[in-house]
Design an enzyme around this catalytic site. Sequence first.
Site, PDB file in Angstrom:
ATOM      1  N   GLY A   1       7.233   4.812   8.239  1.00 27.54           N
ATOM      2  CA  GLY A   1       6.359   5.958   8.441  1.00 27.54           C
ATOM      3  C   GLY A   1       6.521   6.533   9.832  1.00 27.54           C
ATOM      4  N   SER A   2       5.474   7.174  10.320  1.00 25.36           N
ATOM      5  CA  SER A   2       5.557   7.884  11.593  1.00 25.36           C
ATOM      6  C   SER A   2       5.579   6.923  12.776  1.00 25.36           C
ATOM      7  CB  SER A   2       4.366   8.831  11.736  1.00 25.36           C
ATOM      8  OG  SER A   2       3.168   8.109  11.940  1.00 25.36           O
ATOM      9  N   THR A   3       6.139   7.395  13.877  1.00 20.72           N
ATOM     10  CA  THR A   3       6.196   6.589  15.095  1.00 20.72           C
ATOM     11  C   THR A   3       4.803   6.305  15.629  1.00 20.72           C
ATOM     12  OG1 THR A   3       8.390   7.425  15.683  1.00 20.72           O
ATOM     13  CG2 THR A   3       7.039   6.564  17.476  1.00 20.72           C
ATOM     14  N   GLU A   4       3.890   7.278  15.514  1.00 26.42           N
ATOM     15  CA  GLU A   4       2.522   7.090  16.006  1.00 26.42           C
ATOM     16  C   GLU A   4       1.844   5.926  15.293  1.00 26.42           C
ATOM     17  OE1 GLU A   4       4.092  10.803  17.125  1.00 26.42           O
ATOM     18  OE2 GLU A   4       3.816  10.022  15.085  1.00 26.42           O
TER      19      GLU A   4
ATOM     20  N   GLU B   1      10.278   0.875  10.464  1.00 24.58           N
ATOM     21  CA  GLU B   1      11.273   1.946  10.298  1.00 24.58           C
ATOM     22  C   GLU B   1      10.517   3.245  10.466  1.00 24.58           C
ATOM     23  OE1 GLU B   1      12.898   4.978   8.970  1.00 24.58           O
ATOM     24  OE2 GLU B   1      12.866   4.102   6.968  1.00 24.58           O
TER      25      GLU B   1
ATOM     26  N   GLY C   1       3.384   3.552  13.652  1.00 25.96           N
ATOM     27  CA  GLY C   1       4.155   2.352  13.976  1.00 25.96           C
ATOM     28  C   GLY C   1       3.708   1.718  15.283  1.00 25.96           C
TER      29      GLY C   1
ATOM     30  N   LYS D   1       0.845  -1.193   0.000  1.00 24.85           N
ATOM     31  CA  LYS D   1       0.000   0.000   0.000  1.00 24.85           C
ATOM     32  C   LYS D   1       0.883   1.247   0.000  1.00 24.85           C
ATOM     33  CE  LYS D   1      -1.786   2.763   2.959  1.00 24.85           C
ATOM     34  NZ  LYS D   1      -1.864   4.048   2.215  1.00 24.85           N
TER      35      LYS D   1
ATOM     36  N   CYS E   1      13.347  10.712   7.254  1.00 26.98           N
ATOM     37  CA  CYS E   1      13.249  10.248   8.633  1.00 26.98           C
ATOM     38  C   CYS E   1      14.588  10.324   9.354  1.00 26.98           C
ATOM     39  CB  CYS E   1      12.699   8.827   8.668  1.00 26.98           C
ATOM     40  SG  CYS E   1      13.579   7.679   7.601  1.00 26.98           S
TER      41      CYS E   1
ATOM     42  N   GLU F   1       9.792  15.432  15.857  1.00 25.77           N
ATOM     43  CA  GLU F   1      10.126  15.374  14.438  1.00 25.77           C
ATOM     44  C   GLU F   1       9.243  16.348  13.669  1.00 25.77           C
ATOM     45  OE1 GLU F   1      11.111  11.883  11.250  1.00 25.77           O
ATOM     46  OE2 GLU F   1       9.217  11.719  12.320  1.00 25.77           O
TER      47      GLU F   1
END
Length: 480
Positions: free
Chosen positions: A238-241, A260, A243, A186, A294, A391
Amino acid sequence: MADDIFTYAPAPESRSVVRLRSSYGLFIDGAFADPAEGRSLKTVNPADEEVLAEVAVAGEADVDRAVAAARRAYETVWGPMPGAERAKYLFRIARILQERSRELAVLESLDNGKPIKETRDVDLPLVAAHFFYYAGWADKLGHAGLGADPRPLGVAAQVIPWNFPLLMLAWKIAPALATGNTVVLKPAETTPLSALVFAEICQEAELPPGVVNIVTGAGETGRALVAHGGVDKVAFTGSTEVGKEIARTVAGTRKRVTLELGGKGANIVYDDAALDQAVEGIVTGIFFNQGHVCCAGSRLLVQESVAEDVLERLKRRISTLRMGDPLDKNTDIGAINSAAQLDKIRELSGIGDDEGAQRWTAPCELPSRGYWFPPTVFTGVTQAHRIAREEIFGPVLSVLTFRTPAEAVEKANNTPFGLSAGVWTEKGSRMLWTANRLRAGVIWSNTFNKFDPTSPFGGYKESGYGREGGRHGLEGYIRG
């Protein structure tokens, strides 16, 4: 000598090399198909807000079809296929990518907003290189140090971001296919076009149907794919949130996961560094791809004795950067990818002002249409500032100072992230001393943002886990 003797005339790349369809369906089982619910979204050029194409939105039924196609291909064709045969397909894809590199570079700039010289000279060469590299591993997995009988996991669900759409696709798909897995990918909702053209390349390479499937959509589509019971592996960048949400979703299941995620990389400049070289590395570290990286060096740590000199040189260098049309070969800074990302950059920069940091913005004229943010430097920043902790994912640099190497390491590690760092010094002993104490997955020595398919990449702490690239990138797709 006139002040404008070195003014650059526009040198735009032609859009005619791109053959865009007005609308794209989902790529399932080797063919494009309409979504079950008939929904679609528009993807726009962030430089001028022009609508480029309509793209299908996959629902749960479409994800079911894609996973089922990937499972059939894995069990009947791709999984049993000898590695040497799989390698032939990967080599074929790599060659087609090279043949169509100009078209893909223009397409990526149109859909993403990044300068053509980055897509042409960085992204596309690396994309092809990853497929060439992993094609070479396909028949040598037994020699990768991952066990005597390495076997594929099965169906891999892969979710990629918008900052390097085609490169992130290569990072995910190439090792998965080389190890015998099939894929449902995706792409990001704001940058789906290069993935859909990659689907055409899979057809051109005569890749067996179902080996690669591409489902487009937004977060709802990604959640359906990650949570699907027919998936054996989840790979996310992508973003930590997001993830963290994925980690919660797959907890307690048999799925293998690599994440990652975000970063807040420290770029450390010691007083013995070659300062002009360091300034170039600082600019590359934070302003490459408009800071949509990132592993960007978004925190600059400069030794106090040279801080004033470095800042003077840095501002002078930033003032020469050219912002504008991403298709102009002279452009250094392109457009911010979306209105939502621009709002986030503005919000966090405003918080930096409110917290007392001193903002310096490069003198430049912003285009009247599109999403733009000028290169920006904040000084007077401390560890307590949000712009030093969170970030921003944009062309915004926070500058801090240090007196001793121990203080530099302490400040560099004082972050919930652990993805990247850079160290600038002429002393090898100081370089190694610092690198050994930095808690980051990738550490560059007297350079920044250098990538190679043979080298692993990944982070610690809230920057995720697992590695992509190199021999290590095979491990996430193999059961040994």
